[in-house]
Structures are given as structure tokens and as C-alpha cells.
Scaffold this motif. Structure first.
Motif, PDB file in Angstrom:
ATOM      1  N   ASP A   1      10.150 -25.594   7.549  1.00  0.00           N
ATOM      2  CA  ASP A   1      10.640 -24.223   7.701  1.00  0.00           C
ATOM      3  C   ASP A   1      10.515 -23.439   6.397  1.00  0.00           C
ATOM      4  O   ASP A   1      10.173 -22.255   6.405  1.00  0.00           O
ATOM      5  N   ARG A   2      10.786 -24.096   5.262  1.00  0.00           N
ATOM      6  CA  ARG A   2      10.656 -23.414   3.971  1.00  0.00           C
ATOM      7  C   ARG A   2       9.211 -23.064   3.686  1.00  0.00           C
ATOM      8  O   ARG A   2       8.904 -21.968   3.203  1.00  0.00           O
ATOM      9  N   VAL A   3       8.286 -23.986   3.981  1.00  0.00           N
ATOM     10  CA  VAL A   3       6.863 -23.704   3.776  1.00  0.00           C
ATOM     11  C   VAL A   3       6.442 -22.557   4.674  1.00  0.00           C
ATOM     12  O   VAL A   3       5.763 -21.616   4.237  1.00  0.00           O
ATOM     13  N   ARG A   4       6.860 -22.613   5.933  1.00  0.00           N
ATOM     14  CA  ARG A   4       6.482 -21.559   6.879  1.00  0.00           C
ATOM     15  C   ARG A   4       6.996 -20.194   6.420  1.00  0.00           C
ATOM     16  O   ARG A   4       6.256 -19.215   6.437  1.00  0.00           O
ATOM     17  N   SER A   5       8.244 -20.122   5.977  1.00  0.00           N
ATOM     18  CA  SER A   5       8.785 -18.825   5.571  1.00  0.00           C
ATOM     19  C   SER A   5       8.076 -18.290   4.333  1.00  0.00           C
ATOM     20  O   SER A   5       7.801 -17.092   4.222  1.00  0.00           O
ATOM     21  N   ARG A   6       7.742 -19.166   3.406  1.00  0.00           N
ATOM     22  CA  ARG A   6       7.042 -18.706   2.197  1.00  0.00           C
ATOM     23  C   ARG A   6       5.605 -18.291   2.522  1.00  0.00           C
ATOM     24  O   ARG A   6       5.086 -17.330   1.975  1.00  0.00           O
ATOM     25  N   LEU A   7       4.964 -19.056   3.418  1.00  0.00           N
ATOM     26  CA  LEU A   7       3.606 -18.676   3.800  1.00  0.00           C
ATOM     27  C   LEU A   7       3.613 -17.359   4.572  1.00  0.00           C
ATOM     28  O   LEU A   7       2.726 -16.526   4.379  1.00  0.00           O
ATOM     29  N   GLU A   8       4.600 -17.160   5.427  1.00  0.00           N
ATOM     30  CA  GLU A   8       4.673 -15.891   6.156  1.00  0.00           C
ATOM     31  C   GLU A   8       4.856 -14.723   5.196  1.00  0.00           C
ATOM     32  O   GLU A   8       4.315 -13.638   5.427  1.00  0.00           O
ATOM     33  N   ALA A   9       5.571 -14.935   4.116  1.00  0.00           N
ATOM     34  CA  ALA A   9       5.688 -13.886   3.097  1.00  0.00           C
ATOM     35  C   ALA A   9       4.315 -13.606   2.477  1.00  0.00           C
ATOM     36  O   ALA A   9       3.967 -12.456   2.185  1.00  0.00           O
ATOM     37  N   ALA A  10       3.526 -14.654   2.304  1.00  0.00           N
ATOM     38  CA  ALA A  10       2.172 -14.475   1.764  1.00  0.00           C
ATOM     39  C   ALA A  10       1.255 -13.802   2.783  1.00  0.00           C
ATOM     40  O   ALA A  10       0.329 -13.081   2.413  1.00  0.00           O
ATOM     41  N   PHE A  11       1.533 -14.027   4.074  1.00  0.00           N
ATOM     42  CA  PHE A  11       0.675 -13.467   5.118  1.00  0.00           C
ATOM     43  C   PHE A  11       0.713 -11.949   5.149  1.00  0.00           C
ATOM     44  O   PHE A  11      -0.238 -11.313   5.590  1.00  0.00           O
ATOM     45  N   ILE A  12       1.815 -11.354   4.718  1.00  0.00           N
ATOM     46  CA  ILE A  12       1.928  -9.898   4.786  1.00  0.00           C
ATOM     47  C   ILE A  12       1.465  -9.229   3.492  1.00  0.00           C
ATOM     48  O   ILE A  12       1.509  -8.015   3.377  1.00  0.00           O
ATOM     49  N   GLU A  13       1.019 -10.015   2.542  1.00  0.00           N
ATOM     50  CA  GLU A  13       0.470  -9.452   1.307  1.00  0.00           C
ATOM     51  C   GLU A  13      -0.862  -8.772   1.610  1.00  0.00           C
ATOM     52  O   GLU A  13      -1.412  -8.900   2.693  1.00  0.00           O
ATOM     53  N   ASP A  14      -1.389  -8.100   0.615  1.00  0.00           N
ATOM     54  CA  ASP A  14      -2.668  -7.414   0.769  1.00  0.00           C
ATOM     55  C   ASP A  14      -3.862  -8.314   0.459  1.00  0.00           C
ATOM     56  O   ASP A  14      -4.872  -7.853  -0.050  1.00  0.00           O
ATOM     57  N   HIS A  15      -3.730  -9.577   0.766  1.00  0.00           N
ATOM     58  CA  HIS A  15      -4.831 -10.519   0.562  1.00  0.00           C
ATOM     59  C   HIS A  15      -5.462 -10.843   1.903  1.00  0.00           C
ATOM     60  O   HIS A  15      -4.786 -10.844   2.932  1.00  0.00           O
ATOM     61  N   SER A  16      -6.755 -11.161   1.870  1.00  0.00           N
ATOM     62  CA  SER A  16      -7.428 -11.558   3.105  1.00  0.00           C
ATOM     63  C   SER A  16      -6.920 -12.936   3.531  1.00  0.00           C
ATOM     64  O   SER A  16      -6.374 -13.685   2.712  1.00  0.00           O
ATOM     65  N   PRO A  17      -7.108 -13.285   4.799  1.00  0.00           N
ATOM     66  CA  PRO A  17      -6.692 -14.616   5.245  1.00  0.00           C
ATOM     67  C   PRO A  17      -7.337 -15.739   4.439  1.00  0.00           C
ATOM     68  O   PRO A  17      -6.691 -16.740   4.119  1.00  0.00           O
ATOM     69  N   ARG A  18      -8.579 -15.562   4.062  1.00  0.00           N
ATOM     70  CA  ARG A  18      -9.256 -16.600   3.276  1.00  0.00           C
ATOM     71  C   ARG A  18      -8.670 -16.713   1.868  1.00  0.00           C
ATOM     72  O   ARG A  18      -8.577 -17.811   1.327  1.00  0.00           O
ATOM     73  N   GLU A  19      -8.287 -15.593   1.289  1.00  0.00           N
ATOM     74  CA  GLU A  19      -7.666 -15.635  -0.043  1.00  0.00           C
ATOM     75  C   GLU A  19      -6.311 -16.346   0.008  1.00  0.00           C
ATOM     76  O   GLU A  19      -5.993 -17.136  -0.874  1.00  0.00           O
ATOM     77  N   VAL A  20      -5.537 -16.063   1.050  1.00  0.00           N
ATOM     78  CA  VAL A  20      -4.234 -16.725   1.192  1.00  0.00           C
ATOM     79  C   VAL A  20      -4.438 -18.227   1.406  1.00  0.00           C
ATOM     80  O   VAL A  20      -3.784 -19.048   0.757  1.00  0.00           O
ATOM     81  N   ALA A  21      -5.355 -18.580   2.298  1.00  0.00           N
ATOM     82  CA  ALA A  21      -5.605 -19.998   2.580  1.00  0.00           C
ATOM     83  C   ALA A  21      -6.152 -20.712   1.349  1.00  0.00           C
ATOM     84  O   ALA A  21      -5.750 -21.841   1.041  1.00  0.00           O
ATOM     85  N   PHE A  22      -7.059 -20.057   0.619  1.00  0.00           N
ATOM     86  CA  PHE A  22      -7.604 -20.670  -0.590  1.00  0.00           C
ATOM     87  C   PHE A  22      -6.511 -20.854  -1.640  1.00  0.00           C
ATOM     88  O   PHE A  22      -6.453 -21.896  -2.301  1.00  0.00           O
ATOM     89  N   SER A  23      -5.661 -19.855  -1.791  1.00  0.00           N
ATOM     90  CA  SER A  23      -4.578 -19.948  -2.774  1.00  0.00           C
ATOM     91  C   SER A  23      -3.663 -21.122  -2.453  1.00  0.00           C
ATOM     92  O   SER A  23      -3.278 -21.886  -3.345  1.00  0.00           O
TER      93      SER A  23
END
Length: 161
Positions: A11-33
Motif C-alpha cells: 500500500d505504501r509503494v502504491r500510494s507513493r507511485l500514484e503520487a509519481a503518476f500525477i507528475e508531469d513525467h511520461s509513463p516511461r520516465e516514471v517507470a524508468f525512475s
């Protein structure tokens, strides 16, 4: 008890990743990060991984800082002992046993044989973990953004489930 901890970590990973999902980064940039963070966290950096994260976040603006730091939760200190044990086992499988003249001795040469096996196994595991993390994070980013786009397209008087 263990099941609860796993669910809590998930749940902690999911919530932090969801915060990253709404950033102005592309999906590939988020996944690569996220996968880069998993790779670095899997290595035996003895705590220097955080310094590497800070340097990377400062140098590369296309990295999602939230996704990068969220990776620490996946391979937390309690899990890393299992990773190190598996890394050493894998390194011994790949490089063979330690030479008999180095077994049972406490010399720098004997230590280097052990460290080499640990690092080789750890690099292999880190690459595998990073590839898996990339695939999972990319899928989650796409699913999250699709769900958010669908939610935004609903009429105002309709509440999503």
C-alpha cells in the motif's frame, strides 16, 4: 503478521507511485525512475544509495524523484538480507566455489573471493529486479492515468465507484 506487513508495504509503494503518476513525467520516465531506484537499492551500497539518489535527482530533471525514492520501500533493510544471501548463493553458482586455499582463512584475498561472488550475484539480481520493476511500474502508470482520464470524463453529477 507477515501478511499484514506485506500488505502495508504494498500500500505504501502504491500510494507513493500514484503520487509519481500525477507528475508531469511520461509513463516511461516514471517507470524508468522506479526501476533505476530498485536497481540501485538492490546493490550493496552500504547506505550510499541515498546519496546516489540525491545526485541523480539533481542531475537529471527527467527522473521522477517520487518514483525513484519509492523504490526504497520495495527493498527495505529487512528484505535486503535475503537479497544479499541470494546474491552470494547466485554468485557462487555462477563463479564456482571459493578456492580451497581461501576457505577458512581471514585474508584480503579470501575476502575478495567472497565479495566478488556477492557483487556478481547482486548485479544479476539487480538487473532482474529492475526489469520487473519497470514492467510493473509502466503498467501501473498507464492503468492509473487511464482510470483518471475516465474519471474526469464522467458527468459532474455521477460519482465514480
Amino acid at each position: 503478521m507477515i501478511r499484514g506487513r506485506v500488505a502495508d508495504a504494498r500500500d505504501r509503494v502504491r500510494s507513493r507511485l500514484e503520487a509519481a503518476f500525477i507528475e508531469d513525467h511520461s509513463p516511461r520516465e516514471v517507470a524508468f525512475s522506479f526501476s533505476l531506484g530498485v536497481f540501485i537499492t538492490a546493490l550493496p551500497t552500504l547506505g550510499f544509495g541515498v546519496a546516489v539518489f540525491l545526485a541523480l535527482a539533481y542531475l537529471f530533471k527527467q527522473l521522477s524523484k517520487i518514483a525513484l525514492f519509492a523504490s526504497v520501500i520495495v527493498l527495505n533493510p529487512a528484505v535486503k538480507w535475503g537479497v544479499y544471501g541470494t546474491s552470494y548463493w547466485l554468485g557462487r553458482r555462477l563463479l564456482g566455489p571459493i578456492p580451497t586455499d581461501a576457505v577458512g582463512t581471514f585474508t584480503p584475498i579470501a575476502g575478495s573471493h567472497h565479495l566478488l561472488r556477492l557483487w556478481v550475484g547482486n548485479l544479476v539480481l539487480a538487473v532482474v529486479f529492475a526489469v520487473i520493476a519497470y514492467a510493473i511500474a509502466l503498467r501501473l502508470v498507464h492503468a492509473f492515468r487511464r482510470r483518471e482520464a475516465d474519471r474526469e470524463s464522467l458527468p459532474i453529477d455521477v460519482e465514480p465507484k
